[in-house]
Design a protein around this motif. Structure first.
Motif, PDB file in Angstrom:
ATOM      1  N   CYS A  22      -0.835  -1.452   0.128  1.00  0.00           N
ATOM      2  CA  CYS A  22      -0.128  -2.338   1.064  1.00  0.00           C
ATOM      3  C   CYS A  22      -0.782  -2.173   2.449  1.00  0.00           C
ATOM      4  N   LYS A  24       0.304  -2.954   5.251  1.00  0.00           N
ATOM      5  CA  LYS A  24       1.280  -2.486   6.255  1.00  0.00           C
ATOM      6  C   LYS A  24       1.407  -0.964   6.203  1.00  0.00           C
ATOM      7  N   ARG A  25       1.335  -0.420   4.985  1.00  0.00           N
ATOM      8  CA  ARG A  25       1.426   1.040   4.849  1.00  0.00           C
ATOM      9  C   ARG A  25       0.265   1.694   5.595  1.00  0.00           C
ATOM     10  N   LEU A  28       0.880   1.301   9.431  1.00  0.00           N
ATOM     11  CA  LEU A  28       1.943   2.194   9.917  1.00  0.00           C
ATOM     12  C   LEU A  28       1.481   3.646   9.908  1.00  0.00           C
ATOM     13  N   MET A 209       4.738  -7.773   5.624  1.00  0.00           N
ATOM     14  CA  MET A 209       4.785  -7.587   4.164  1.00  0.00           C
ATOM     15  C   MET A 209       6.238  -7.453   3.749  1.00  0.00           C
ATOM     16  N   GLU A 210       6.645  -8.219   2.737  1.00  0.00           N
ATOM     17  CA  GLU A 210       7.990  -8.060   2.177  1.00  0.00           C
ATOM     18  C   GLU A 210       7.983  -6.832   1.275  1.00  0.00           C
ATOM     19  N   MET A 211       9.143  -6.208   1.094  1.00  0.00           N
ATOM     20  CA  MET A 211       9.208  -5.106   0.123  1.00  0.00           C
ATOM     21  C   MET A 211       9.185  -5.675  -1.294  1.00  0.00           C
ATOM     22  N   HIS A 214       5.233  -3.291  -5.171  1.00  0.00           N
ATOM     23  CA  HIS A 214       4.115  -2.509  -4.627  1.00  0.00           C
ATOM     24  C   HIS A 214       4.596  -1.322  -3.776  1.00  0.00           C
ATOM     25  N   CYS A 215       5.884  -1.294  -3.416  1.00  0.00           N
ATOM     26  CA  CYS A 215       6.400  -0.172  -2.609  1.00  0.00           C
ATOM     27  C   CYS A 215       6.583   1.084  -3.467  1.00  0.00           C
ATOM     28  N   CYS A 221       5.811   4.584  -1.705  1.00  0.00           N
ATOM     29  CA  CYS A 221       5.399   4.519  -0.298  1.00  0.00           C
ATOM     30  C   CYS A 221       6.381   5.327   0.548  1.00  0.00           C
ATOM     31  N   PHE A 223       7.161   4.786   3.632  1.00  0.00           N
ATOM     32  CA  PHE A 223       7.771   4.032   4.735  1.00  0.00           C
ATOM     33  C   PHE A 223       8.937   3.184   4.231  1.00  0.00           C
ATOM     34  N   GLN A 224       9.440   3.506   3.047  1.00  0.00           N
ATOM     35  CA  GLN A 224      10.512   2.683   2.476  1.00  0.00           C
ATOM     36  C   GLN A 224      11.755   2.679   3.355  1.00  0.00           C
ATOM     37  N   CYS A 227      11.006   0.269   6.225  1.00  0.00           N
ATOM     38  CA  CYS A 227      10.915  -1.145   5.828  1.00  0.00           C
ATOM     39  C   CYS A 227      12.227  -1.695   5.285  1.00  0.00           C
TER      40      CYS A 227
HETATM   41  S1  SF4 Z   1       7.673   0.182   2.065  1.00  0.00           S
HETATM   42 FE1  SF4 Z   1       6.573  -1.414   0.965  1.00  0.00          FE
HETATM   43  S2  SF4 Z   1       6.240  -3.044   2.466  1.00  0.00           S
HETATM   44 FE2  SF4 Z   1       6.763  -1.194   3.610  1.00  0.00          FE
HETATM   45  S3  SF4 Z   1       4.811  -0.281   4.114  1.00  0.00           S
HETATM   46 FE3  SF4 Z   1       5.491   0.653   2.214  1.00  0.00          FE
HETATM   47  S4  SF4 Z   1       4.559  -0.547   0.601  1.00  0.00           S
HETATM   48 FE4  SF4 Z   1       4.417  -1.752   2.478  1.00  0.00          FE
END
Ligand code: SF4
Length: 454
Positions: A22, A24-25, A28, A209-211, A214-215, A221, A223-224, A227
């Motif tokens: 992702c 965005k990941r 961030l 990016m929508e959740m 792929h999260c 991920c 950063f859940q 997000c």
């Molecule tokens: S939680 Fe999902 S949308 Fe947010 S940064 Fe992680 S992978 Fe990307």
């Protein structure tokens, strides 16, 4: 050749993989790492196990030089050290680091045989996972673009068919699989993706990016939490009770009832004879016995000594506590049955008694799969949702250990705990947690009995 200091890298193997999952990941992680979810104790232990396996695998190729940086911020020194070690004619290099066009990689073990270089990437898993290909492809890309001719690249992982007897046999503990073909096919993808991701890092704000799936895949991920702020879970409103099926479930029970729960731990590297990588070793059980309906509950439990193989003592104590008559009620029969299968294979002298227990197992989860649903269960039949829905006054919230994964981690870490007071506190917390699991089952059954009579 002595090089001057290499410029700081833009992407590493980890950040490349974050970006593949992702963008965005990646963004961030680079610009707002403070927004990451807190690492829990269980995840920290998994990371530590990964590191330990990497060090152990170095014994497959003993006598190498180590190019690992003194701190994670000094990888440019590792790149210089690796170049020097190669120039100096070293044949085995651990943590060999390379950098090309702002991308850094460090290969776990680099070996020179007959003037050819072979790269080994160590994984603490039981198989080659699909996501490892991109990661190996990036390593291969950076090494070859830096000018190293790589004859072959391998994923080295744990071999779960190896059962430990005596000293660890490194050549059996690990299996190496060549992934050069897959990695070669991915080279154009790596080239394109690396450029895309460098562009992401030029952005002034996080990409939108929508959740979604792929999260969680291929890795959860971190950063859940960030997000998911503002995402509201939809309510489940249906309530469904199949009285007939619940009565049928209750009719099969034979008193005395034994509410039983196991806790297990697992380790990447087998620590005892008879253990294999990731074998689930039972270390604790709790049993609440009830002689008759609405009768008093009598509690028995067992918690192994953390420094010895607990298997035989566990099996013997369990069989003694369960007697030979009466339903043995568990929550999710597959798991307990699998552990019992392992015990009877390991101790043939106990086979008959273990099979007696297996024949008495009743799965308390089964009514909640199809025949009893409350909105509070949120479509889940896990004990963690069923219990608060049916017995709200009984809760795990105030406990020091609140789930099986934490229990496993706590037990695994006990042997490294030097402070006796802390050891005792952890052991008490383990007993309390496992005891609540079986008490919860008894209370849930009680609720089912009330429903069936209403
Ligand atoms: S939680 Fe999902 S949308 Fe947010 S940064 Fe992680 S992978 Fe990307």
């Amino acid at each position: 050749m002595i090089m001057d200091e290499a410029p700081k890298h833009i992407l590493s193997k980890s950040t490349f993989m974050y970006g593949c999952q992702c963008p965005k990941r990646l963004w961030l992680y680079k610009f707002h790492p403070e927004l990451r979810d807190e690492l829990d104790e269980q995840q920290a232990t998994i990371f530590q196990r990964g590191t330990d396996v990497g060090l152990l695998a170095q014994q497959l190729f003993p006598g190498g030089v180590n190019a690992a940086p003194p701190t994670p911020f000094e990888y440019q020194q590792s790149v210089l050290d690796t170049a020097k070690y190669i120039c100096d004619g070293h044949k085995i290099i651990y943590e060999a680091a390379f950098q090309h066009d702002g991308i850094l990689c460090a290969i776990d073990i680099l070996v020179n045989r007959n003037d050819r270089w072979f790269a080994y990437e160590i994984k603490s898993t039981a198989s080659v996972k699909p996501q490892f290909m991109k990661d190996a492809a990036l390593q291969f890309y950076v090494m070859t673009q830096s000018g190293l001719s790589v004859e072959d690249i391998f994923i080295t992982h744990l071999n779960t068919k190896y059962i430990r007897h005596g000293q660890l046999d490194m050549n059996q503990l690990f299996t190496s699989v060549s992934v050069k073909k897959e990695v070669m096919e991915l080279q154009p993808f790596v080239d394109m993706k690396a450029n895309d991701l460098k562009n992401v890092l030029q952005l002034q704000a996080a990409p939108v990016m929508e959740m979604g799936d792929h999260c969680y895949k291929p890795y959860a991920c971190d950063f859940q939490g960030f997000c998911s702020v503002g995402i509201v879970e939809s309510d489940v409103e249906d309530e469904y009770v199949n009285h007939h099926a619940i009565v049928e479930f209750l009719d099969q029970l034979v008193y005395p009832l034994y509410f039983m729960d196991f806790e297990t731990w697992t380790a990447a590297v087998p620590e005892f004879d008879g253990q294999w990588s990731y074998r689930q070793i039972p270390f604790q059980f709790s049993i609440h016995k009830q002689a008759e309906q609405q009768g008093q509950l009598v509690h028995v439990d067992y918690l192994a000594d953390e420094n010895n193989s607990p298997l035989l003592l566990f099996a013997e104590s369990l069989l003694k506590a369960l007697g030979s008559v009466g339903s043995v009620i568990v929550y999710n029969k597959t798991f307990e049955n699998m552990i019992l299968n392992q015990l009877k294979n390991e101790f043939p002298e106990l086979k008959k008694s273990v099979e007696n227990v297996q024949g008495r197992l009743v799965d308390l989860m089964s009514p909640f799969r199809k025949n009893y649903r409350l909105p509070e269960m949120k479509w889940s039949h896990s004990l963690k949702y069923v219990l608060p829905a049916l017995v709200p006054e009984l809760s795990y919230d105030s406990l020091a250990i609140t789930n099986g994964a934490d229990a496993s981690t706590a037990f695994y870490n006990l042997k490294h705990e030097a402070d006796d007071e802390k050891r005792q506190a952890t052991r008490a917390a383990l007993l309390e947690y496992c005891g609540l699991d079986t008490l919860a089952m008894a209370r849930i059954l009680n609720e089912l009995q009330s429903i069936s009579e209403s």
